[in-house]
Write a protein that holds these residues in place. Sequence first.
Motif, mmCIF file in Angstrom:
data_model
loop_
_atom_site.group_PDB
_atom_site.id
_atom_site.type_symbol
_atom_site.label_atom_id
_atom_site.label_comp_id
_atom_site.label_asym_id
_atom_site.label_seq_id
_atom_site.Cartn_x
_atom_site.Cartn_y
_atom_site.Cartn_z
ATOM 1 N N VAL A 197 42.692 47.289 34.329
ATOM 2 C CA VAL A 197 43.535 47.711 33.215
ATOM 3 C C VAL A 197 42.698 48.529 32.243
ATOM 4 C CG1 VAL A 197 45.075 46.940 31.368
ATOM 5 C CG2 VAL A 197 44.790 45.519 33.391
ATOM 6 N N LYS A 198 43.277 49.620 31.759
ATOM 7 C CA LYS A 198 42.645 50.430 30.711
ATOM 8 C C LYS A 198 43.549 50.330 29.499
ATOM 9 C CE LYS A 198 40.587 53.860 28.457
ATOM 10 N NZ LYS A 198 41.147 53.697 27.126
ATOM 11 N N PHE A 199 42.945 49.946 28.369
ATOM 12 C CA PHE A 199 43.682 49.813 27.121
ATOM 13 C C PHE A 199 43.346 50.977 26.198
ATOM 14 C CE2 PHE A 199 43.060 45.479 28.669
ATOM 15 C CZ PHE A 199 44.370 45.042 28.707
ATOM 16 N N GLN A 200 44.347 51.440 25.460
ATOM 17 C CA GLN A 200 44.109 52.500 24.482
ATOM 18 C C GLN A 200 43.154 51.980 23.414
ATOM 19 O OE1 GLN A 200 47.725 54.179 22.917
ATOM 20 N NE2 GLN A 200 48.461 54.754 24.938
ATOM 21 N N GLY A 201 42.182 52.807 23.043
ATOM 22 C CA GLY A 201 41.241 52.441 21.988
ATOM 23 C C GLY A 201 40.045 51.646 22.462
ATOM 24 N N ILE A 202 40.028 51.241 23.700
ATOM 25 C CA ILE A 202 38.856 50.572 24.274
ATOM 26 C C ILE A 202 38.310 51.553 25.310
ATOM 27 C CG2 ILE A 202 37.981 48.569 25.528
ATOM 28 C CD1 ILE A 202 40.334 46.963 24.389
ATOM 29 N N ASP A 203 37.362 52.380 24.859
ATOM 30 C CA ASP A 203 36.966 53.537 25.659
ATOM 31 C C ASP A 203 35.579 53.452 26.275
ATOM 32 O OD1 ASP A 203 39.420 54.909 25.204
ATOM 33 O OD2 ASP A 203 38.722 55.360 23.184
ATOM 34 N N GLU B 17 56.582 38.971 41.108
ATOM 35 C CA GLU B 17 55.378 39.761 41.392
ATOM 36 C C GLU B 17 55.700 41.218 41.111
ATOM 37 O OE1 GLU B 17 52.307 38.997 42.655
ATOM 38 O OE2 GLU B 17 52.661 36.859 42.702
ATOM 39 N N ASP B 18 55.849 41.578 39.861
ATOM 40 C CA ASP B 18 56.246 42.931 39.518
ATOM 41 C C ASP B 18 55.220 43.537 38.576
ATOM 42 O OD1 ASP B 18 57.513 45.283 38.938
ATOM 43 O OD2 ASP B 18 59.325 44.372 38.129
ATOM 44 N N ASP B 19 54.418 44.455 39.111
ATOM 45 C CA ASP B 19 53.385 45.096 38.297
ATOM 46 C C ASP B 19 53.973 45.997 37.219
ATOM 47 O OD1 ASP B 19 51.487 43.801 39.784
ATOM 48 O OD2 ASP B 19 50.937 45.550 40.987
ATOM 49 N N ALA B 20 55.275 46.270 37.282
ATOM 50 C CA ALA B 20 55.900 47.134 36.278
ATOM 51 C C ALA B 20 55.767 46.556 34.870
ATOM 52 C CB ALA B 20 57.370 47.363 36.624
ATOM 53 N N VAL B 21 55.602 45.239 34.740
ATOM 54 C CA VAL B 21 55.454 44.645 33.408
ATOM 55 C C VAL B 21 54.152 45.103 32.741
ATOM 56 C CG1 VAL B 21 56.874 42.631 33.907
ATOM 57 C CG2 VAL B 21 54.408 42.486 34.193
ATOM 58 N N PHE B 22 53.224 45.669 33.532
ATOM 59 C CA PHE B 22 51.965 46.174 32.984
ATOM 60 C C PHE B 22 51.961 47.692 32.895
ATOM 61 C CE2 PHE B 22 50.794 42.102 35.018
ATOM 62 C CZ PHE B 22 50.411 41.432 33.872
ATOM 63 N N GLY B 23 53.132 48.286 32.748
ATOM 64 C CA GLY B 23 53.255 49.736 32.695
ATOM 65 C C GLY B 23 52.619 50.338 31.452
ATOM 66 N N SER B 24 52.325 51.621 31.557
ATOM 67 C CA SER B 24 51.741 52.376 30.455
ATOM 68 C C SER B 24 52.609 52.231 29.205
ATOM 69 C CB SER B 24 51.626 53.845 30.869
ATOM 70 O OG SER B 24 51.065 54.593 29.832
ATOM 71 N N GLY B 25 51.965 51.962 28.083
ATOM 72 C CA GLY B 25 52.671 51.808 26.816
ATOM 73 C C GLY B 25 53.045 50.383 26.471
ATOM 74 N N ASP C 264 47.048 51.584 28.777
ATOM 75 C CA ASP C 264 46.971 52.988 29.166
ATOM 76 C C ASP C 264 47.376 53.124 30.628
ATOM 77 O OD1 ASP C 264 46.472 55.277 27.779
ATOM 78 O OD2 ASP C 264 44.299 55.208 27.956
ATOM 79 N N PHE C 265 46.733 52.325 31.494
ATOM 80 C CA PHE C 265 47.127 52.274 32.899
ATOM 81 C C PHE C 265 46.712 50.941 33.508
ATOM 82 C CE2 PHE C 265 42.848 54.102 33.396
ATOM 83 C CZ PHE C 265 42.338 53.353 34.430
ATOM 84 N N PHE C 266 47.353 50.615 34.631
ATOM 85 C CA PHE C 266 47.114 49.366 35.349
ATOM 86 C C PHE C 266 47.167 49.673 36.839
ATOM 87 C CE2 PHE C 266 48.940 45.973 37.888
ATOM 88 C CZ PHE C 266 48.195 44.879 37.533
ATOM 89 N N ARG C 267 46.262 49.030 37.608
ATOM 90 C CA ARG C 267 46.341 49.121 39.065
ATOM 91 C C ARG C 267 45.656 47.908 39.673
ATOM 92 N NH1 ARG C 267 41.929 52.844 38.310
ATOM 93 N NH2 ARG C 267 40.100 52.125 39.447
ATOM 94 N N ARG C 268 45.992 47.635 40.917
ATOM 95 C CA ARG C 268 45.309 46.593 41.673
ATOM 96 C C ARG C 268 44.289 47.281 42.573
ATOM 97 N NH1 ARG C 268 47.729 41.500 41.381
ATOM 98 N NH2 ARG C 268 49.770 41.604 40.423
ATOM 99 N N GLN C 269 43.099 46.684 42.627
ATOM 100 C CA GLN C 269 42.028 47.269 43.424
ATOM 101 C C GLN C 269 41.196 46.158 44.036
ATOM 102 O OE1 GLN C 269 39.891 50.478 41.485
ATOM 103 N NE2 GLN C 269 37.985 49.813 42.401
ATOM 104 N N HIS C 270 41.135 46.102 45.348
ATOM 105 C CA HIS C 270 40.328 45.115 46.076
ATOM 106 C C HIS C 270 40.619 43.680 45.615
ATOM 107 C CE1 HIS C 270 38.170 48.510 47.687
ATOM 108 N NE2 HIS C 270 37.811 48.896 46.487
ATOM 109 N N GLY C 271 41.896 43.373 45.424
ATOM 110 C CA GLY C 271 42.284 42.024 45.049
ATOM 111 C C GLY C 271 42.130 41.696 43.566
#
Length: 152
Positions: A40-46, A3-11, A29-36
């Motif tokens: 995820v935000k991906f570069q180029g999908i704006d 259970e390591d969110d680091a695998v979804f790190g920026s880049g 671009d970034f990843f976070r957990r929110q309300h379960g």
Amino acid sequence: MLEDDAVFGSGRRVILSGARTAEREAEIDFFRRQHGHCVVKFQGIDGISEAEKYIGAEIRIPAGDLPEPEEGSYYTFDLKGCQVFAADGDYIGIVTDVLDSGGSRILKVDREKEETLIPFAESYLKSIDLDQRRIEVDLPEGLRDLNRRGDK
């Protein structure tokens, strides 16, 4: 389970695969957990209309790009397909899924018309040998009978 969110790190380079769009490579671009849920935000999908195409998409990371799990931790995909045996050598079946019950994970083990749900808990799991694709368990009396779903 790992259970390591680091695998979804920026880049991190990933592969997006969904029913609404063709498979494509993307960079996180970034990843976070929110309300379960995972956000995820991906570069180029704006824009929202572009992002909506990927709702429900599968995010894949090539296995070779994943960090080695720590001792006693396992990736879910590594457990699927393992043969499961009771401590007395009795064949129980093959891990076909790993379910998330909101607490501990559960191994879904199938054999013909029998399904056995085994909590992924140290007290039940005696050994896991990924090289041999073998898991040995010591189940409490009656657990297998609770899960039987054969023809009745």
